[in-house]
Write a protein that holds these residues in place. Structure first.
Motif, short mmCIF file in Angstrom:
data_model
loop_
_atom_site.label_atom_id
_atom_site.label_comp_id
_atom_site.label_asym_id
_atom_site.label_seq_id
_atom_site.Cartn_x
_atom_site.Cartn_y
_atom_site.Cartn_z
N ALA A 14 -1.03 98.98 21.54
CA ALA A 14 -1.84 97.93 22.15
C ALA A 14 -0.98 96.70 22.43
CB ALA A 14 -2.99 97.56 21.22
N GLY A 15 -1.17 96.12 23.60
CA GLY A 15 -0.37 94.98 24.02
C GLY A 15 0.85 95.36 24.83
N GLY A 16 1.16 96.65 24.87
CA GLY A 16 2.31 97.12 25.60
C GLY A 16 2.03 97.33 27.08
N ALA A 61 -11.10 96.72 39.29
CA ALA A 61 -12.27 96.71 38.42
C ALA A 61 -12.17 95.49 37.51
CB ALA A 61 -12.31 97.98 37.58
N ASP A 62 -13.31 94.93 37.16
CA ASP A 62 -13.31 93.73 36.31
C ASP A 62 -12.59 93.97 34.99
OD1 ASP A 62 -16.64 92.59 37.29
OD2 ASP A 62 -14.68 92.29 38.21
N SER A 63 -12.66 95.19 34.50
CA SER A 63 -12.09 95.51 33.19
C SER A 63 -10.56 95.45 33.17
CB SER A 63 -12.55 96.89 32.74
OG SER A 63 -12.17 97.88 33.68
N VAL A 64 -9.93 95.50 34.35
CA VAL A 64 -8.46 95.49 34.39
C VAL A 64 -7.91 94.30 35.15
CG1 VAL A 64 -8.47 98.02 34.29
CG2 VAL A 64 -8.19 96.87 36.51
N LYS A 65 -8.78 93.52 35.75
CA LYS A 65 -8.33 92.37 36.55
C LYS A 65 -7.51 91.41 35.70
CE LYS A 65 -11.44 91.47 39.51
NZ LYS A 65 -12.68 91.00 40.15
N GLY A 66 -6.37 91.02 36.22
CA GLY A 66 -5.48 90.12 35.49
C GLY A 66 -4.50 90.83 34.58
N ARG A 67 -4.71 92.13 34.37
CA ARG A 67 -3.79 92.90 33.51
C ARG A 67 -3.04 93.98 34.29
NH1 ARG A 67 -5.74 96.03 29.54
NH2 ARG A 67 -7.74 96.41 30.57
N THR A 78 4.78 106.04 48.06
CA THR A 78 4.46 105.99 46.63
C THR A 78 3.61 104.77 46.31
OG1 THR A 78 6.51 107.15 46.05
CG2 THR A 78 5.43 105.90 44.30
N VAL A 79 2.65 104.97 45.43
CA VAL A 79 1.80 103.89 44.94
C VAL A 79 2.04 103.74 43.44
CG1 VAL A 79 -0.58 103.11 44.63
CG2 VAL A 79 0.07 104.36 46.68
N TYR A 80 2.00 102.50 42.98
CA TYR A 80 2.26 102.21 41.57
C TYR A 80 1.07 101.50 40.94
CZ TYR A 80 7.02 102.91 43.30
OH TYR A 80 8.14 103.43 43.89
N LEU A 81 0.98 101.66 39.64
CA LEU A 81 0.00 100.89 38.87
C LEU A 81 0.73 100.33 37.65
CD1 LEU A 81 -3.01 100.02 38.72
CD2 LEU A 81 -3.33 101.91 37.10
N GLN A 82 1.01 99.04 37.69
CA GLN A 82 1.63 98.36 36.56
C GLN A 82 0.52 97.94 35.60
OE1 GLN A 82 4.97 97.73 35.79
NE2 GLN A 82 4.13 97.00 33.84
N MET A 83 0.59 98.43 34.38
CA MET A 83 -0.46 98.15 33.41
C MET A 83 0.12 97.33 32.26
SD MET A 83 -2.39 101.85 33.34
CE MET A 83 -1.06 102.67 32.48
N ASN A 84 -0.37 96.13 32.11
CA ASN A 84 0.11 95.21 31.08
C ASN A 84 -1.01 94.92 30.08
OD1 ASN A 84 2.62 94.92 32.49
ND2 ASN A 84 1.64 93.43 33.84
N SER A 85 -0.62 94.38 28.93
CA SER A 85 -1.60 94.01 27.89
C SER A 85 -2.59 95.14 27.65
CB SER A 85 -2.34 92.74 28.31
OG SER A 85 -1.44 91.67 28.53
N LEU A 86 -2.07 96.33 27.46
CA LEU A 86 -2.92 97.50 27.31
C LEU A 86 -3.76 97.44 26.05
CD1 LEU A 86 -0.44 100.15 28.66
CD2 LEU A 86 -2.76 99.81 29.51
N SER A 123 -2.56 103.09 21.41
CA SER A 123 -2.89 103.08 19.98
C SER A 123 -3.12 101.65 19.50
CB SER A 123 -1.77 103.73 19.18
OG SER A 123 -0.58 102.99 19.32
N SER A 124 -4.00 101.53 18.53
CA SER A 124 -4.33 100.19 18.01
C SER A 124 -3.40 99.79 16.88
CB SER A 124 -5.78 100.17 17.53
OG SER A 124 -5.97 101.17 16.56
#
Length: 124
Positions: A14-16, A61-67, A78-86, A123-124
């Motif tokens: 979590a946070g990664g 989606a609101d749940s991922v906006k800003g992250r 190619t399309v990417y999805l950068q996921m931060n503050s997981l 993981s938490s």
């Protein structure tokens, strides 16, 4: 034959952060909107983000906006999805999808092509 192949999933605390990739082949996707969906165990596919190919407009989606950040590389198809503050609730199989035209949709079944998915576990 059209193919969408996702990669980049894995296990992270979590946070990664993780970056997912979706490589498209079999046609030119210049007229397609590209989206990411996710499916948690026992749940339906949920919309995550979309990018229109020609205008690069993005929606989240609101749940991922800003992250999360969706982007694309036209030259690499190619399309990417950068996921931060997981967060643990981001755990799911993530799917790439393509829809003809620039109209975005949050409905998985309204897309024309889908990838096989890549597992993301936080993981938490």
């Amino acid at each position: 034959q059209v193919q969408l192949v996702e990669s980049g999933g894995g296990l992270v605390q979590a946070g990664g952060s993780l970056r997912l990739s979706c490589a498209a082949s079999g046609r030119t996707f210049s007229n397609y909107a590209m989206a990411w969906f996710r499916q948690a165990p026992g749940k339906e596919h949920k919309f995550v983000a979309i990018i229109t190919w020609s205008t690069s407009s993005t929606y989240y989606a609101d749940s991922v906006k800003g992250r999360f950040i969706i982007s694309r590389d036209n030259a690499k198809n190619t399309v990417y999805l950068q996921m931060n503050s997981l967060k643990p609730e981001d755990t799911a199989v993530y799917y790439c999808a393509a829809r003809y035209g620039n109209n975005w949709s949050s409905r998985f079944h309204e897309y024309d092509y889908w990838g096989q998915g890549t597992q993301v576990t936080v993981s938490s």
